[in-house]
Design a protein around this motif. Structure first.
Motif, PDB file in Angstrom:
ATOM      1  N   ASP A 157       0.859  -1.179   0.000  1.00  0.00           N
ATOM      2  CA  ASP A 157       0.000   0.000   0.000  1.00  0.00           C
ATOM      3  C   ASP A 157       0.890   1.222   0.000  1.00  0.00           C
ATOM      4  N   SER A 158       0.857   1.979  -1.083  1.00  0.00           N
ATOM      5  CA  SER A 158       1.775   3.108  -1.217  1.00  0.00           C
ATOM      6  C   SER A 158       1.515   4.185  -0.186  1.00  0.00           C
ATOM      7  N   SER A 159       0.318   4.182   0.429  1.00  0.00           N
ATOM      8  CA  SER A 159       0.008   5.214   1.409  1.00  0.00           C
ATOM      9  C   SER A 159       0.610   4.909   2.768  1.00  0.00           C
ATOM     10  N   ASP A 160       1.119   3.668   2.970  1.00  0.00           N
ATOM     11  CA  ASP A 160       1.661   3.306   4.269  1.00  0.00           C
ATOM     12  C   ASP A 160       2.932   4.080   4.566  1.00  0.00           C
ATOM     13  N   ASP A 161       3.726   4.367   3.567  1.00  0.00           N
ATOM     14  CA  ASP A 161       4.997   5.037   3.768  1.00  0.00           C
ATOM     15  C   ASP A 161       5.217   5.991   2.605  1.00  0.00           C
ATOM     16  N   GLU A 162       5.150   7.276   2.893  1.00  0.00           N
ATOM     17  CA  GLU A 162       5.278   8.281   1.840  1.00  0.00           C
ATOM     18  C   GLU A 162       6.728   8.622   1.546  1.00  0.00           C
ATOM     19  N   THR A 163       7.674   8.033   2.282  1.00  0.00           N
ATOM     20  CA  THR A 163       9.081   8.307   2.047  1.00  0.00           C
ATOM     21  C   THR A 163       9.504   7.736   0.701  1.00  0.00           C
ATOM     22  N   SER A 164      10.195   8.532  -0.083  1.00  0.00           N
ATOM     23  CA  SER A 164      10.669   8.053  -1.382  1.00  0.00           C
ATOM     24  C   SER A 164      11.721   6.977  -1.182  1.00  0.00           C
ATOM     25  N   GLY A 243      23.702 -17.741 -17.289  1.00  0.00           N
ATOM     26  CA  GLY A 243      25.028 -17.153 -17.166  1.00  0.00           C
ATOM     27  C   GLY A 243      25.104 -15.648 -17.191  1.00  0.00           C
ATOM     28  N   ALA A 244      23.991 -14.946 -17.372  1.00  0.00           N
ATOM     29  CA  ALA A 244      24.031 -13.485 -17.518  1.00  0.00           C
ATOM     30  C   ALA A 244      23.998 -12.773 -16.177  1.00  0.00           C
ATOM     31  N   GLN A 245      24.604 -11.585 -16.150  1.00  0.00           N
ATOM     32  CA  GLN A 245      24.425 -10.640 -15.040  1.00  0.00           C
ATOM     33  C   GLN A 245      23.359  -9.629 -15.466  1.00  0.00           C
ATOM     34  N   CYS A 246      22.465  -9.274 -14.556  1.00  0.00           N
ATOM     35  CA  CYS A 246      21.325  -8.410 -14.930  1.00  0.00           C
ATOM     36  C   CYS A 246      21.199  -7.216 -13.993  1.00  0.00           C
ATOM     37  N   ARG A 247      20.913  -6.082 -14.584  1.00  0.00           N
ATOM     38  CA  ARG A 247      20.506  -4.879 -13.847  1.00  0.00           C
ATOM     39  C   ARG A 247      19.236  -4.376 -14.522  1.00  0.00           C
ATOM     40  N   TRP A 248      18.222  -3.978 -13.701  1.00  0.00           N
ATOM     41  CA  TRP A 248      16.900  -3.752 -14.276  1.00  0.00           C
ATOM     42  C   TRP A 248      16.240  -2.497 -13.732  1.00  0.00           C
ATOM     43  N   ALA A 249      15.481  -1.837 -14.629  1.00  0.00           N
ATOM     44  CA  ALA A 249      14.610  -0.719 -14.253  1.00  0.00           C
ATOM     45  C   ALA A 249      13.249  -0.946 -14.890  1.00  0.00           C
ATOM     46  N   ALA A 250      12.259  -0.163 -14.479  1.00  0.00           N
ATOM     47  CA  ALA A 250      10.897  -0.324 -14.990  1.00  0.00           C
ATOM     48  C   ALA A 250      10.666   0.600 -16.176  1.00  0.00           C
ATOM     49  N   CYS A 251       9.880   0.118 -17.144  1.00  0.00           N
ATOM     50  CA  CYS A 251       9.567   0.930 -18.318  1.00  0.00           C
ATOM     51  C   CYS A 251       8.252   1.688 -18.145  1.00  0.00           C
ATOM     52  N   ASN A 252       7.578   1.504 -17.004  1.00  0.00           N
ATOM     53  CA  ASN A 252       6.296   2.171 -16.751  1.00  0.00           C
ATOM     54  C   ASN A 252       6.233   2.521 -15.271  1.00  0.00           C
ATOM     55  N   ILE A 253       5.817   3.726 -14.950  1.00  0.00           N
ATOM     56  CA  ILE A 253       5.862   4.174 -13.551  1.00  0.00           C
ATOM     57  C   ILE A 253       4.777   3.544 -12.696  1.00  0.00           C
ATOM     58  N   PHE A 272      15.893  -1.345  -9.776  1.00  0.00           N
ATOM     59  CA  PHE A 272      15.623   0.049  -9.426  1.00  0.00           C
ATOM     60  C   PHE A 272      14.239   0.402  -9.945  1.00  0.00           C
ATOM     61  N   ALA A 273      13.223   0.191  -9.122  1.00  0.00           N
ATOM     62  CA  ALA A 273      11.841   0.429  -9.572  1.00  0.00           C
ATOM     63  C   ALA A 273      10.890   0.308  -8.402  1.00  0.00           C
ATOM     64  N   TRP A 274       9.800   1.054  -8.466  1.00  0.00           N
ATOM     65  CA  TRP A 274       8.700   0.915  -7.519  1.00  0.00           C
ATOM     66  C   TRP A 274       7.439   1.479  -8.162  1.00  0.00           C
ATOM     67  N   LYS A 275       6.320   1.040  -7.679  1.00  0.00           N
ATOM     68  CA  LYS A 275       5.036   1.488  -8.235  1.00  0.00           C
ATOM     69  C   LYS A 275       4.781   2.934  -7.831  1.00  0.00           C
ATOM     70  N   GLY A 276       4.414   3.768  -8.811  1.00  0.00           N
ATOM     71  CA  GLY A 276       4.106   5.165  -8.525  1.00  0.00           C
ATOM     72  C   GLY A 276       5.311   6.088  -8.576  1.00  0.00           C
ATOM     73  N   GLU A 277       6.279   5.771  -9.405  1.00  0.00           N
ATOM     74  CA  GLU A 277       7.428   6.660  -9.569  1.00  0.00           C
ATOM     75  C   GLU A 277       6.994   7.979 -10.188  1.00  0.00           C
ATOM     76  N   ASP A 281      11.955  10.234 -10.976  1.00  0.00           N
ATOM     77  CA  ASP A 281      12.363   8.917 -10.458  1.00  0.00           C
ATOM     78  C   ASP A 281      12.614   7.931 -11.597  1.00  0.00           C
ATOM     79  N   PHE A 282      11.758   7.990 -12.604  1.00  0.00           N
ATOM     80  CA  PHE A 282      11.853   7.057 -13.734  1.00  0.00           C
ATOM     81  C   PHE A 282      13.224   7.132 -14.391  1.00  0.00           C
ATOM     82  N   TRP A 283      13.658   8.338 -14.715  1.00  0.00           N
ATOM     83  CA  TRP A 283      14.955   8.488 -15.378  1.00  0.00           C
ATOM     84  C   TRP A 283      16.110   8.251 -14.413  1.00  0.00           C
ATOM     85  N   TRP A 284      15.923   8.568 -13.156  1.00  0.00           N
ATOM     86  CA  TRP A 284      16.951   8.308 -12.145  1.00  0.00           C
ATOM     87  C   TRP A 284      17.218   6.810 -12.026  1.00  0.00           C
TER      88      TRP A 284
END
Length: 603
Positions: A157-164, A243-253, A272-277, A281-284
């Motif tokens: 629940d995104s309202s539980d903690d408003e801290t980014s 065998g791959a190493q992976c780093r991932w971000a979200a394509c939708n906020i 590096f992702a969370w719902k409601g970016e 935040d998206f580009w960061w």
């Protein structure tokens, strides 16, 4: 008794039944207390109750009224009820004290009465939820029904903690902190969702099992930007197993499942992702994926082209070591073709979006099921009899139209392509211009991959209560920016649902702020995503292991042999049995008995 049956549903019925019984008991006590108070109003109390010691430690109270007391005629057997001869009223001069008005007009003061309260009455009421508690409960129920179990199944629940999350310092159980997510404590929930998804993704699991020993992606450093869901997690863990190493971000906020991101972070993935970016935040998050000292990607897996665009803009020198790009969306593919046409594409790229397994399965069957899910979860709308206009009759539009027609909706289609337009007509849909039906339709759905399909002029002309949503990848199809003006009021109804209100009181219902409806507001069928994810994995393996010179700096379609291999991996799920060509038949058709059975240009 029901609780002893052992089933989950029985346990729920038991708990609900017990709770209802307790509420009923409380109500009976309260009602009895009020009745006793009313009935004893006119009866004077003789004296204060006296304590009588029945034992050395337990005092009891003498009864206030004894059975058979003549002052209580209604408790004495064979005694008639007295007729009412007086009217009770409240005298303001008596500070709220009660008085009786007799029939002759005289006023007599009522005797002082002692109110009766059950000993446990106050205690029971103190157990009831407070006003704040009820509001919190209502909020959690509302948000859990819309945040997606998938969405669609987010336990967060995104309202539980408003801290980014950017302001938090989190580490997994192994002490690794190279990630940025909403809450690492949700990892257990996410792991369960991933395990469920694995059961519906047979091809990826088969690929993981078959190729794990060979490690075809050993040395690959894959940076990805896709929807972070349970299905993507299965893909990422498969790439890691290969065998791959992976780093991932979200394509939708809005599409990230926070608990799945937590499970991946706990498993050692840099996510590096969370719902409601926010947009920032998206580009960061994308930058954190790419910009790591001592680590440089050599493969890109993109969905929409944002990651590729960011590397071109900020880190162009990285392309010297990148072997290829795999792109799965129509928006991203358009960007790649533009780069290729301008001579700016410096590495080979694989167009997964136009592969047969993506077009004919993900785009069509996935959207056919998820469009209804997204609309139901957000608006609870009934489809029967509703007038709906679907902008675009590609594979996504075909899926949406088929689902809505099956539910009894009256469906209109807009198209620019004569071939797709003719298909729509022959499928029984009326082809119109948006301006012709915009005043009368109840739902507007965009799925063109274009920009400014629904502009402010159309939004102004829509009827009150019209639902507006997008099934294309990007948020450019609906001109949402034109709605952020002082004369219009935005009202958040629930997660991903906004009312945009005009000065005259007219309002439209905007879903996910014009972003992708199904992955922002609901879920998508896991089995269909297994087909796309397996295609992506094979495309990565092909580009990474291809000898130098096989692929030039251009955009390529996945070889049909791979398309057919992906399809064959999913057939055992249905206990399906392929017919084999005889040598004579194969010679007659000019085909190899083992395929490919379609030419490379076939779509």
């Amino acid at each position: 008794y029901l609780g002893r049956l052992g089933g989950l549903s029985s346990f729920i019925y038991y708990v609900l039944g017990k709770g209802l019984c307790e509420i009923a008991a409380m109500s009976v006590q309260v009602l009895a207390a009020e009745m006793a108070e009313v009935e004893l109003k006119d009866v004077p109390i003789e004296s204060e109750p006296k304590a009588v010691a029945t034992s050395a430690t337990t005092p009891t109270m003498e009864p206030i009224v004894k059975t058979g007391d003549p002052s209580l005629g209604f408790l004495t057997p064979n005694t008639k009820m007295p007729q009412a001869s007086a009217m009770k009223r409240t005298d303001p001069q008596q500070n709220g004290g009660e008085a009786f008005v007799n029939r002759d007009g005289t006023v007599a003061e009522a005797p002082r009465l002692k109110k009766i309260q059950f000993a446990d009455q106050k205690q029971e009421f103190n157990k009831r939820p407070t006003k704040i508690g009820r509001r919190s409960l209502s909020r959690s129920i509302s948000q859990s029904s819309t945040d997606s179990y998938g969405s669609a199944a987010s336990y967060t629940d995104s309202s539980d903690d408003e801290t980014s999350p950017r302001d938090k310092q989190q580490k997994n159980s192994k002490g690794n902190g190279d990630f940025c997510i909403k809450n690492i404590k949700q990892a257990d929930f996410g792991r369960r969702e991933i395990e469920i998804a694995e059961q519906e993704m047979p091809a990826l699991m088969a690929l993981r099992k078959r190729a794990q020993g060979e490690k075809p992606l050993a040395g690959a450093k894959v940076v990805g930007c896709t929807h972070i869901t349970a299905q993507t997690a299965v893909l990422m863990e498969t790439l890691s197993a290969l065998g791959a190493q992976c780093r991932w971000a979200a394509c939708n906020i809005y599409s990230t499942q926070n608990e799945v991101a937590a499970a991946l972070a706990e498993g050692g993935f840099s996510v590096f992702a969370w719902k409601g970016e926010s947009e920032d935040d998206f580009w960061w998050c994308i930058d954190r994926c790419v910009n790591l000292e001592g680590w440089q990607p050599n493969m890109i897996l993109d969905d929409g082209g944002d990651l590729t665009h960011w590397i071109y803009k900020k880190y162009p020198n990285m392309f010297k070591k990148i072997k290829g790009i795999v792109e799965e969306s129509v928006t991203g593919v358009h960007r790649l073709y533009q780069l290729s046409k301008a001579g700016k594409l410096c590495v080979p790229a694989m167009n997964v979006n136009d592969s047969v397994t993506k077009q004919k399965f993900d785009n069509l069957y996935c959207c056919r099921e998820s469009i209804l899910d997204g609309l139901k979860r957000t608006t609870d709308v009934m489809f029967g009899g509703k007038q709906v206009v679907v902008c675009g009759y590609g594979e996504v539009g075909k899926g949406c139209c088929a689902a809505l027609k099956a539910m009894g909706s009256i469906v209109y289609v807009t198209e620019i392509d004569p071939i797709c337009a003719l298909q729509a007509c022959m499928d029984g849909f009326r082809l119109v211009k948006l301006s012709e039906v915009i005043r009368q339709v109840d739902i507007v759905i965009t799925c063109t991959g274009n920009k400014n399909v629904v502009v402010r002029e159309y939004l102004d002309r829509m009827k009150n209560g019209c639902i507006v949503c997008n099934m294309g990848h990007s948020n450019t199809e609906i001109d949402v920016a034109s709605l952020r003006t002082p004369e219009l009021t935005w009202e958040r109804v629930r997660s991903q649902v906004d009312h945009v209100i005009w000065p005259d009181g007219k309002r439209i219902v905007l879903l996910a702020e014009g972003r992708l409806l199904n992955l922002s507001c609901s879920t998508v069928p896991t089995f269909v995503l297994s087909i796309t994810a397996t295609t992506q994995a094979l495309a990565l393996i092909e580009l990474y292991n291809a000898p130098e010179g096989r692929y030039k700096q251009d955009v390529y379609l996945l070889p049909k042999k791979m398309d057919e291999y992906v399809a064959s991996l999913h057939l055992p799920t249905f206990d399906a049995h392929l017919t084999e060509l005889s040598d004579e038949q194969a010679k007659y058709l000019g085909l190899n008995k083992n395929g490919p059975f379609k030419p490379n240009y076939y779509r």
